[in-house]
Write a protein that holds these residues in place. Structure first.
Motif, PDB file in Angstrom:
ATOM      1  N   UNK A   3       0.763  -1.193   0.106  1.00  0.00           N
ATOM      2  CA  UNK A   3       0.060   0.048  -0.118  1.00  0.00           C
ATOM      3  C   UNK A   3       0.924   1.149  -0.167  1.00  0.00           C
ATOM      4  N   UNK A   4       1.822   1.316   0.802  1.00  0.00           N
ATOM      5  CA  UNK A   4       2.714   2.291   1.021  1.00  0.00           C
ATOM      6  C   UNK A   4       3.526   2.654  -0.438  1.00  0.00           C
ATOM      7  N   UNK A   5       3.988   1.519  -1.148  1.00  0.00           N
ATOM      8  CA  UNK A   5       4.398   1.459  -2.520  1.00  0.00           C
ATOM      9  C   UNK A   5       3.499   2.014  -3.381  1.00  0.00           C
ATOM     10  N   UNK A   6       2.271   1.361  -3.123  1.00  0.00           N
ATOM     11  CA  UNK A   6       1.116   2.325  -4.302  1.00  0.00           C
ATOM     12  C   UNK A   6       1.284   3.870  -4.155  1.00  0.00           C
ATOM     13  N   UNK A   7       1.108   4.252  -2.844  1.00  0.00           N
ATOM     14  CA  UNK A   7       0.879   5.695  -2.538  1.00  0.00           C
ATOM     15  C   UNK A   7       2.100   6.486  -3.118  1.00  0.00           C
ATOM     16  N   UNK A   8       3.405   5.996  -3.013  1.00  0.00           N
ATOM     17  CA  UNK A   8       4.504   6.458  -3.593  1.00  0.00           C
ATOM     18  C   UNK A   8       4.673   6.442  -5.015  1.00  0.00           C
ATOM     19  N   UNK A   9       4.169   5.435  -5.537  1.00  0.00           N
ATOM     20  CA  UNK A   9       4.082   5.421  -7.037  1.00  0.00           C
ATOM     21  C   UNK A   9       2.991   6.305  -7.812  1.00  0.00           C
TER      22      UNK A   9
END
Length: 291
Positions: A3-9
């Motif tokens: 989820x955090x990776x999705x937000x960063x992307x």
């Protein structure tokens, strides 16, 4: 973690999207006026402009980041992060493209940052994953409604809307059409492999809406000022996609009343920052000189 990776992307996508829009606007205004009766000639003329081609290259990278974010995070979360794009637009315009950004724009930056912090804090554990399941009837109704709204905005000139508003209306129409394509792509992330994607009717919807949005966006940039038109495009796309994530894909909300209220406030903050932050003006114009 995903989820955090999705937000960063999604955040990287927001930055790239606005930068691409600014370069495309610069290039579109160096090209002949978009003529939908000659789509191939128009496309060639646009791509022949160096700045437009650079903008499209950046936009292609932003699209890949967007798709990657949608495969690992709920659509409404991805789009909430992308809603920061209008504020990012103010920053890029101020630092790179010669616009003056005032106090109200920076207040918008603060509202967006607070909204994102609250959003991340209140996401329930069940928010992990792409959440690509949907109701077919709900999907058709929602996408159909967006297409109708987009068509009305494109036909604004024929409805008697003043000419100086037409660029912004075309920008909003392009944003809605981009939203139609993004929602269709979100559905494709759960299609079950390459064969499922190729045979899905949503692939045709994604391609068709993206092509129409391409010409609509370019014409809007030619008929309106850069920042208001781009802001209209970004805001319309983000609102359409956030609503699509919640209504069509059933993106989860917190289970307790306080969590729901805080997350709703977070969404309102992010979207309000996008809607209420006034567009910057050319620095020269702000100082009383011609832009």
């Amino acid at each position: 973690m995903s989820l955090n990776l999705g937000i960063l992307l999604a955040l990287a996508c927001a930055i790239a999207t606005q930068l691409g829009f600014l370069y495309k606007h610069k290039g579109a205004n160096e090209a002949p006026l978009v003529d939908v009766k000659h789509p191939f000639r128009t496309a060639k003329q646009l791509w022949s402009c160096k700045w437009f081609a650079i903008g499209m290259g950046i936009a292609a990278g932003a699209w890949l980041l967007h798709v990657a974010a949608m495969t690992i995070a709920p659509l409404s979360v991805v789009q909430a992060v992308l809603s920061t794009g209008v504020v990012i637009l103010a920053v890029l315009a101020d630092r790179i493209f010669g616009f003056k950004v005032g106090m109200k724009q920076w207040i918008g930056v603060a509202m967006t940052a607070l909204g994102l912090v609250l959003l991340v804090i209140t996401l329930p554990g069940g928010s992990h994953g792409s959440h690509s399941a949907y109701s077919l009837a709900g999907m058709i109704a929602f996408e159909g409604g967006l297409l109708v709204i987009g068509a009305i905005l494109i036909g604004g000139k024929r409805l008697g809307v003043p000419h100086h508003h037409h660029g912004i209306m075309l920008g909003a129409a392009a944003g809605i059409l981009f939203g139609v394509g993004n929602i269709a792509i979100k559905a494709l992330t759960g299609a079950g492999g390459l064969e499922g994607i190729i045979t899905s009717p949503w692939l045709a919807v994604a391609v068709m809406s993206s092509v129409i949005a391409f010409y609509t966006s370019a014409r809007g940039m030619q008929e309106g000022e850069a920042v208001p038109v781009i802001a209209a495009t970004s805001t319309a796309a983000n609102v359409a996609n956030i609503l699509g994530g919640i209504i069509v894909f059933g993106d989860p909300m917190p289970q307790d009343t306080v969590g729901i209220a805080v997350q709703a406030f977070a969404f309102v903050l992010v979207i309000a920052a996008a809607l209420l932050t006034p567009p910057p003006v050319r620095a020269a114009a702000a100082n009383g000189a011609p832009a």
